[in-house]
Design an enzyme around this catalytic site. Structure first.
Site, mmCIF file in Angstrom:
data_model
loop_
_atom_site.group_PDB
_atom_site.id
_atom_site.type_symbol
_atom_site.label_atom_id
_atom_site.label_comp_id
_atom_site.label_asym_id
_atom_site.label_seq_id
_atom_site.Cartn_x
_atom_site.Cartn_y
_atom_site.Cartn_z
ATOM 1 N N LYS A 11 10.140 4.133 -1.282
ATOM 2 C CA LYS A 11 9.888 3.907 0.142
ATOM 3 C C LYS A 11 10.860 4.713 1.020
ATOM 4 C CE LYS A 11 7.867 -0.690 -0.560
ATOM 5 N NZ LYS A 11 7.846 -2.099 -0.078
ATOM 6 N N TYR A 51 -1.977 -1.284 2.689
ATOM 7 C CA TYR A 51 -1.479 -2.660 2.733
ATOM 8 C C TYR A 51 -2.506 -3.624 3.341
ATOM 9 C CZ TYR A 51 3.299 -1.614 1.197
ATOM 10 O OH TYR A 51 4.404 -1.272 0.452
ATOM 11 N N PHE A 59 4.297 -9.783 9.283
ATOM 12 C CA PHE A 59 5.105 -8.572 9.103
ATOM 13 C C PHE A 59 4.274 -7.297 8.995
ATOM 14 C CE2 PHE A 59 4.574 -10.479 4.824
ATOM 15 C CZ PHE A 59 4.005 -9.417 4.122
ATOM 16 N N ARG A 87 7.414 -4.849 -12.535
ATOM 17 C CA ARG A 87 7.827 -5.874 -11.562
ATOM 18 C C ARG A 87 9.182 -6.462 -11.965
ATOM 19 N NH1 ARG A 87 4.805 -6.404 -6.718
ATOM 20 N NH2 ARG A 87 6.174 -8.206 -6.522
ATOM 21 N N THR A 93 10.939 -9.379 -4.118
ATOM 22 C CA THR A 93 10.650 -8.692 -2.849
ATOM 23 C C THR A 93 11.878 -8.643 -1.941
ATOM 24 O OG1 THR A 93 8.390 -9.539 -3.013
ATOM 25 C CG2 THR A 93 9.073 -8.664 -0.878
ATOM 26 N N ARG A 104 15.670 -3.155 -6.802
ATOM 27 C CA ARG A 104 15.823 -3.664 -5.430
ATOM 28 C C ARG A 104 17.221 -4.230 -5.199
ATOM 29 N NH1 ARG A 104 9.712 -6.152 -4.830
ATOM 30 N NH2 ARG A 104 8.810 -4.391 -3.683
ATOM 31 N N ASN A 114 12.726 -2.344 1.149
ATOM 32 C CA ASN A 114 13.154 -2.802 -0.175
ATOM 33 C C ASN A 114 12.967 -1.751 -1.278
ATOM 34 O OD1 ASN A 114 10.408 -3.001 -0.342
ATOM 35 N ND2 ASN A 114 10.331 -5.170 -0.858
ATOM 36 N N HIS A 117 7.842 0.094 -4.080
ATOM 37 C CA HIS A 117 6.630 -0.700 -4.253
ATOM 38 C C HIS A 117 6.359 -0.839 -5.745
ATOM 39 C CE1 HIS A 117 2.439 -2.001 -3.831
ATOM 40 N NE2 HIS A 117 2.150 -1.117 -4.779
ATOM 41 N N GLU A 128 -4.596 1.498 -6.476
ATOM 42 C CA GLU A 128 -3.517 2.229 -5.801
ATOM 43 C C GLU A 128 -3.363 3.641 -6.364
ATOM 44 O OE1 GLU A 128 -1.172 -1.926 -4.739
ATOM 45 O OE2 GLU A 128 -0.266 -0.569 -6.202
HETATM 46 N N1 UDP Z 1 7.500 -7.434 3.450
HETATM 47 C C1 UDP Z 1 8.135 -7.664 4.669
HETATM 48 N N2 UDP Z 1 8.431 -8.962 5.015
HETATM 49 C C2 UDP Z 1 8.116 -10.033 4.241
HETATM 50 C C3 UDP Z 1 7.451 -9.794 2.999
HETATM 51 C C4 UDP Z 1 7.165 -8.493 2.639
HETATM 52 O O1 UDP Z 1 8.442 -6.729 5.397
HETATM 53 O O2 UDP Z 1 8.396 -11.181 4.614
HETATM 54 C C5 UDP Z 1 7.178 -6.054 3.056
HETATM 55 C C6 UDP Z 1 8.047 -5.522 1.909
HETATM 56 O O3 UDP Z 1 8.286 -4.136 2.132
HETATM 57 C C7 UDP Z 1 7.155 -5.763 0.716
HETATM 58 C C8 UDP Z 1 5.773 -5.451 1.295
HETATM 59 O O4 UDP Z 1 5.836 -6.006 2.605
HETATM 60 O O5 UDP Z 1 7.500 -4.936 -0.383
HETATM 61 C C9 UDP Z 1 4.608 -6.049 0.556
HETATM 62 O O6 UDP Z 1 4.826 -7.444 0.405
HETATM 63 P P1 UDP Z 1 4.518 -8.177 -0.968
HETATM 64 O O7 UDP Z 1 4.531 -9.640 -0.699
HETATM 65 O O8 UDP Z 1 3.306 -7.583 -1.597
HETATM 66 O O9 UDP Z 1 5.827 -7.836 -1.837
HETATM 67 P P2 UDP Z 1 6.000 -6.891 -3.114
HETATM 68 O O10 UDP Z 1 4.740 -6.995 -3.926
HETATM 69 O O11 UDP Z 1 6.260 -5.510 -2.598
HETATM 70 O O12 UDP Z 1 7.204 -7.455 -3.835
HETATM 71 MG MG MG Z 2 2.788 -6.690 -3.374
#
Ligand code: UDP
Ligand code: MG
Length: 134
Positions: A11, A51, A59, A87, A93, A104, A114, A117, A128
């Site tokens: 990112k 997204y 958010f 993961r 996250t 992360r 973070n 992805h 994707e």
């Molecule tokens: N994100 C954010 N605020 C939140 C949760 C997620 O800005 O409260 C952003 C963060 O960059 C995250 C992305 O949205 O990686 C996608 O969220 P997801 O819940 O899919 O998390 P991930 O799968 O990336 O762990």
């Molecule tokens: Mg996700």
């Protein structure tokens, strides 16, 4: 049976901080093979499409703006049990909740910025991968 492909994005925060090298090294050391990789720049509509599952989240707008704020690196990866193992490698996250040694925990700045992805299912990994590499 679990699939052997996943997809990641380095990112804008991690790219800008010159963490792409260390992050890719960690990914390869963990046994992932790079099948495809490219420097990319998203615009807002394309970030929104990527997204789309989060379009009703509070958010969403900020996330899209952030993902367009600078270059990113998109990467198709291969490994046995790829989605789940990746993961685990990247951690939670929110970097504050991420386990020690995860990408992360090491490189993320915040829950939004973070660092990386990671696909959340085999089905989404393929969607994707197709989004960026077809
Ligand atoms: N994100 C954010 N605020 C939140 C949760 C997620 O800005 O409260 C952003 C963060 O960059 C995250 C992305 O949205 O990686 C996608 O969220 P997801 O819940 O899919 O998390 P991930 O799968 O990336 O762990
Ligand atoms: Mg996700």
């Amino acid at each position: 049976m679990s699939g052997n492909k996943t997809f990641t994005i380095i990112k804008p925060d991690a790219y800008e901080a010159a963490y792409s090298g260390p992050i890719i090294e960690k990914i390869e050391s963990a046994g992932f093979k790079i099948l495809n990789m490219r420097l990319e720049r998203l615009d807002n509509p394309r970030a929104g499409k990527f997204y789309a599952v989060h379009k009703d989240k509070p958010f969403f707008e900020r996330l899209c703006a952030y993902m367009c704020s600078g270059p990113i690196i998109v990467i198709e990866l291969e490994k046995e049990n790829a989605v789940e193992d990746f993961r685990k490698l990247i951690g939670a996250t929110n970097p504050e909740d991420a386990d020690e040694g995860t990408i992360r925990k090491l490189y993320a700045k915040s829950i939004e910025a973070n660092a990386v992805h990671g696909s959340d299912s085999d089905e989404n990994a393929q969607i994707e991968i197709n989004f960026f590499f077809s």
